[in-house]
Design a protein around this motif. Structure first.
Motif, PDB file in Angstrom:
ATOM      1  N   PHE A  38       1.871  -4.126   4.617  1.00  0.00           N
ATOM      2  CA  PHE A  38       1.603  -2.692   4.623  1.00  0.00           C
ATOM      3  C   PHE A  38       2.066  -2.125   5.961  1.00  0.00           C
ATOM      4  O   PHE A  38       2.020  -2.815   6.979  1.00  0.00           O
ATOM      5  CB  PHE A  38       0.105  -2.400   4.441  1.00  0.00           C
ATOM      6  N   VAL A  51       3.322   0.709   1.205  1.00  0.00           N
ATOM      7  CA  VAL A  51       4.227  -0.402   0.941  1.00  0.00           C
ATOM      8  C   VAL A  51       5.633   0.152   1.196  1.00  0.00           C
ATOM      9  O   VAL A  51       6.082   1.042   0.471  1.00  0.00           O
ATOM     10  CB  VAL A  51       4.109  -0.908  -0.509  1.00  0.00           C
ATOM     11  N   VAL A 138      -0.225  -6.781  -0.466  1.00  0.00           N
ATOM     12  CA  VAL A 138       0.859  -5.922  -0.938  1.00  0.00           C
ATOM     13  C   VAL A 138       1.218  -6.299  -2.379  1.00  0.00           C
ATOM     14  O   VAL A 138       1.384  -5.430  -3.243  1.00  0.00           O
ATOM     15  CB  VAL A 138       2.098  -6.034  -0.017  1.00  0.00           C
ATOM     16  N   TRP A 141      -1.361  -5.011  -4.803  1.00  0.00           N
ATOM     17  CA  TRP A 141      -1.274  -3.573  -4.985  1.00  0.00           C
ATOM     18  C   TRP A 141      -0.063  -3.191  -5.844  1.00  0.00           C
ATOM     19  O   TRP A 141      -0.169  -2.350  -6.735  1.00  0.00           O
ATOM     20  CB  TRP A 141      -1.262  -2.837  -3.649  1.00  0.00           C
TER      21      TRP A 141
END
Length: 155
Positions: A38, A51, A138, A141
């Motif tokens: 991130f 991101v 990441v 997500w």
């Protein structure tokens, strides 16, 4: 209340003095615990944790020129706000957070779908926010975004 600051430094410099210490501690809690990958940058007039296109070239479906947003931290008119897309998209994460919150703060939880509002700066649960920041990688997500959010928006 969006800031017009172009850099993180400008944003931090315009914080009200009475909020600066709590805001900086929240920022530190996030930066020290958010998983690798991130990136912190200005996003929507707030501090954003995104991101980057180097990891997710598609970017944000609303505006692919923007990196994929994940979290934002903002000094609003009457409170500090933390926006967390994972809480918005994942019911289990929301359940974890709402269950844990009373264990970390005597203040009643004040939140919307993905927005947590802190009006009493001495009641911010910094340890809980640190744990929340570290809950999703990441990769987690991106997978969540593609299956829970992006796929719904394209229908």
């Amino acid at each position: 209340m969006q800031s017009t600051a172009k850099t993180i430094e400008e944003y931090l410099n315009e914080l009200p003095e009475e909020r600066k210490e709590a805001f900086l501690k929240l920022r530190e809690s996030i930066l020290n615990n958010i998983p690798k990958g991130f990136r912190e940058e200005m996003s929507y007039g707030m501090l954003g944790y995104v991101v980057p296109h180097s990891l997710y070239p598609d970017g944000y479906h609303c505006n692919p020129k923007l990196p994929l947003p994940f979290m934002n931290l903002a000094s609003q008119k009457n409170f500090i706000a933390l926006y967390h897309m994972g809480i918005y998209a994942i019911p289990e994460l929301l359940e974890w957070f709402t269950t844990e919150y009373p264990k970390h703060s005597a203040q009643k939880l004040d939140m919307g779908k993905g927005c947590i509002r802190f009006k009493k700066l001495d009641q911010i649960p910094f340890d809980l926010i640190a744990a929340l920041a570290g809950k999703m990688t990441v990769e987690d997500w991106i997978h969540c975004y593609e299956t829970q959010i992006k796929s719904r928006k394209s229908k």
